[in-house]
Design a protein around this motif. Structure first.
Motif, short mmCIF file in Angstrom:
data_model
loop_
_atom_site.label_atom_id
_atom_site.label_comp_id
_atom_site.label_asym_id
_atom_site.label_seq_id
_atom_site.Cartn_x
_atom_site.Cartn_y
_atom_site.Cartn_z
N ALA A 9 0.85 -1.19 0.00
CA ALA A 9 0.00 0.00 0.00
C ALA A 9 0.88 1.24 0.00
CB ALA A 9 -0.91 0.01 1.22
N ILE A 10 0.63 2.13 -0.93
CA ILE A 10 1.33 3.41 -0.97
C ILE A 10 0.30 4.46 -0.61
CG2 ILE A 10 2.65 5.01 -2.38
CD1 ILE A 10 3.46 2.55 -4.07
N VAL A 11 0.50 5.11 0.53
CA VAL A 11 -0.52 5.97 1.13
C VAL A 11 -0.05 7.41 1.14
CG1 VAL A 11 -1.87 6.37 3.22
CG2 VAL A 11 -1.23 4.04 2.59
N VAL A 12 -0.95 8.31 0.71
CA VAL A 12 -0.73 9.74 0.80
C VAL A 12 -1.73 10.28 1.81
CG1 VAL A 12 -0.75 11.93 -0.45
CG2 VAL A 12 -0.01 9.85 -1.61
N THR A 13 -1.24 10.89 2.88
CA THR A 13 -2.15 11.44 3.89
C THR A 13 -2.40 12.91 3.61
OG1 THR A 13 -0.29 11.95 5.34
CG2 THR A 13 -1.38 9.85 5.68
N GLU A 14 -3.53 13.38 4.12
CA GLU A 14 -3.83 14.80 3.98
C GLU A 14 -2.93 15.60 4.90
OE1 GLU A 14 -7.94 15.70 4.47
OE2 GLU A 14 -8.58 14.21 3.03
N GLU A 22 -0.66 0.39 11.37
CA GLU A 22 -1.75 -0.33 12.02
C GLU A 22 -3.10 0.22 11.61
OE1 GLU A 22 0.89 0.95 13.85
OE2 GLU A 22 1.96 -0.96 13.93
N ASP A 23 -3.21 1.56 11.47
CA ASP A 23 -4.46 2.18 11.04
C ASP A 23 -4.85 1.70 9.64
OD1 ASP A 23 -4.61 3.65 13.40
OD2 ASP A 23 -3.59 5.39 12.51
N VAL A 24 -3.89 1.63 8.75
CA VAL A 24 -4.16 1.21 7.37
C VAL A 24 -4.59 -0.26 7.35
CG1 VAL A 24 -3.17 0.89 5.08
CG2 VAL A 24 -2.59 2.93 6.41
N ILE A 25 -3.88 -1.11 8.08
CA ILE A 25 -4.22 -2.53 8.11
C ILE A 25 -5.60 -2.74 8.73
CG2 ILE A 25 -3.58 -4.73 9.19
CD1 ILE A 25 -0.64 -3.88 8.75
N GLU A 26 -5.90 -2.01 9.79
CA GLU A 26 -7.22 -2.12 10.42
C GLU A 26 -8.32 -1.70 9.46
OE1 GLU A 26 -9.63 0.16 13.93
OE2 GLU A 26 -7.51 -0.30 14.29
N TRP A 27 -8.10 -0.62 8.71
CA TRP A 27 -9.09 -0.16 7.75
C TRP A 27 -9.30 -1.20 6.64
CZ3 TRP A 27 -8.94 0.68 2.53
CH2 TRP A 27 -10.03 1.34 1.98
N ALA A 28 -8.21 -1.76 6.16
CA ALA A 28 -8.29 -2.70 5.04
C ALA A 28 -8.86 -4.06 5.46
CB ALA A 28 -6.92 -2.90 4.42
N SER A 29 -8.70 -4.44 6.72
CA SER A 29 -9.09 -5.78 7.14
C SER A 29 -10.58 -6.05 6.94
CB SER A 29 -8.70 -6.01 8.60
OG SER A 29 -9.46 -5.17 9.45
N GLY A 30 -11.42 -5.07 7.05
CA GLY A 30 -12.84 -5.29 6.86
C GLY A 30 -13.32 -5.01 5.45
N ARG A 31 -12.42 -4.58 4.59
CA ARG A 31 -12.84 -4.14 3.26
C ARG A 31 -12.27 -4.95 2.10
NH1 ARG A 31 -12.78 0.25 6.58
NH2 ARG A 31 -14.49 1.73 6.34
N VAL A 32 -11.14 -5.61 2.32
CA VAL A 32 -10.53 -6.37 1.23
C VAL A 32 -10.30 -7.81 1.67
CG1 VAL A 32 -9.37 -4.33 0.26
CG2 VAL A 32 -8.16 -5.76 1.88
N LYS A 39 1.18 -6.33 2.40
CA LYS A 39 2.28 -6.93 3.15
C LYS A 39 3.20 -5.85 3.70
CE LYS A 39 1.04 -11.09 1.93
NZ LYS A 39 -0.31 -11.29 2.36
N SER A 40 3.21 -4.70 3.04
CA SER A 40 3.99 -3.57 3.52
C SER A 40 3.24 -2.29 3.17
CB SER A 40 5.39 -3.56 2.91
OG SER A 40 5.31 -3.37 1.52
N ILE A 41 3.55 -1.23 3.91
CA ILE A 41 2.89 0.06 3.71
C ILE A 41 3.96 1.14 3.64
CG2 ILE A 41 1.27 1.71 4.69
CD1 ILE A 41 0.00 -0.78 6.11
N VAL A 42 3.82 2.01 2.65
CA VAL A 42 4.76 3.10 2.44
C VAL A 42 3.97 4.40 2.46
CG1 VAL A 42 6.40 4.15 0.84
CG2 VAL A 42 6.26 1.66 1.03
N PHE A 43 4.46 5.38 3.20
CA PHE A 43 3.83 6.70 3.23
C PHE A 43 4.66 7.64 2.38
CE2 PHE A 43 2.48 4.64 7.13
CZ PHE A 43 1.12 4.87 7.10
N THR A 44 3.98 8.44 1.55
CA THR A 44 4.67 9.37 0.66
C THR A 44 3.88 10.67 0.59
OG1 THR A 44 5.62 9.63 -1.55
CG2 THR A 44 3.52 8.49 -1.42
N ASP A 45 4.52 11.71 0.07
CA ASP A 45 3.88 13.03 -0.01
C ASP A 45 2.92 13.13 -1.18
OD1 ASP A 45 5.27 13.90 2.23
OD2 ASP A 45 6.96 14.59 1.03
N ALA A 46 3.26 12.49 -2.30
CA ALA A 46 2.42 12.59 -3.50
C ALA A 46 2.67 11.39 -4.40
CB ALA A 46 2.73 13.88 -4.25
N LEU A 47 1.69 11.09 -5.24
CA LEU A 47 1.81 10.02 -6.21
C LEU A 47 2.19 10.62 -7.56
CD1 LEU A 47 -1.40 7.98 -5.35
CD2 LEU A 47 0.93 7.47 -4.68
#
Length: 66
Positions: A9-14, A22-32, A39-47
């Motif tokens: 998951a490549i995540v851009v936060t506001e 943990e927040d991302v995994i918790e959100w995804a656990s009920g939706r996907v 398996k891994s999560i990366v935070f970035t400023d922009a895509l």
């Protein structure tokens, strides 16, 4: 490696928001499905985007597939 790419998951936060892996995994656990869970999560400023606004997946793979 045997089955191909792993989900990342490549995540851009506001601006001003904080988010943890943990927040991302918790959100995804009920939706996907389990096989789609990151398996891994990366935070970035922009895509990386094209001039029309589409996400450049090729550049994402080059940048974050390490």
């Amino acid at each position: 490696e045997m089955w191909g790419e792993a989900v990342r998951a490549i995540v851009v936060t506001e601006q001003g928001e904080t988010l943890t892996e943990e927040d991302v995994i918790e959100w995804a656990s009920g939706r996907v499905g389990k096989f789609k869970m990151p398996k891994s999560i990366v935070f970035t400023d922009a895509l990386p985007r094209t001039p029309t606004g589409k996400i450049l997946k090729r550049e994402l793979r080059e940048q974050f597939n390490k």
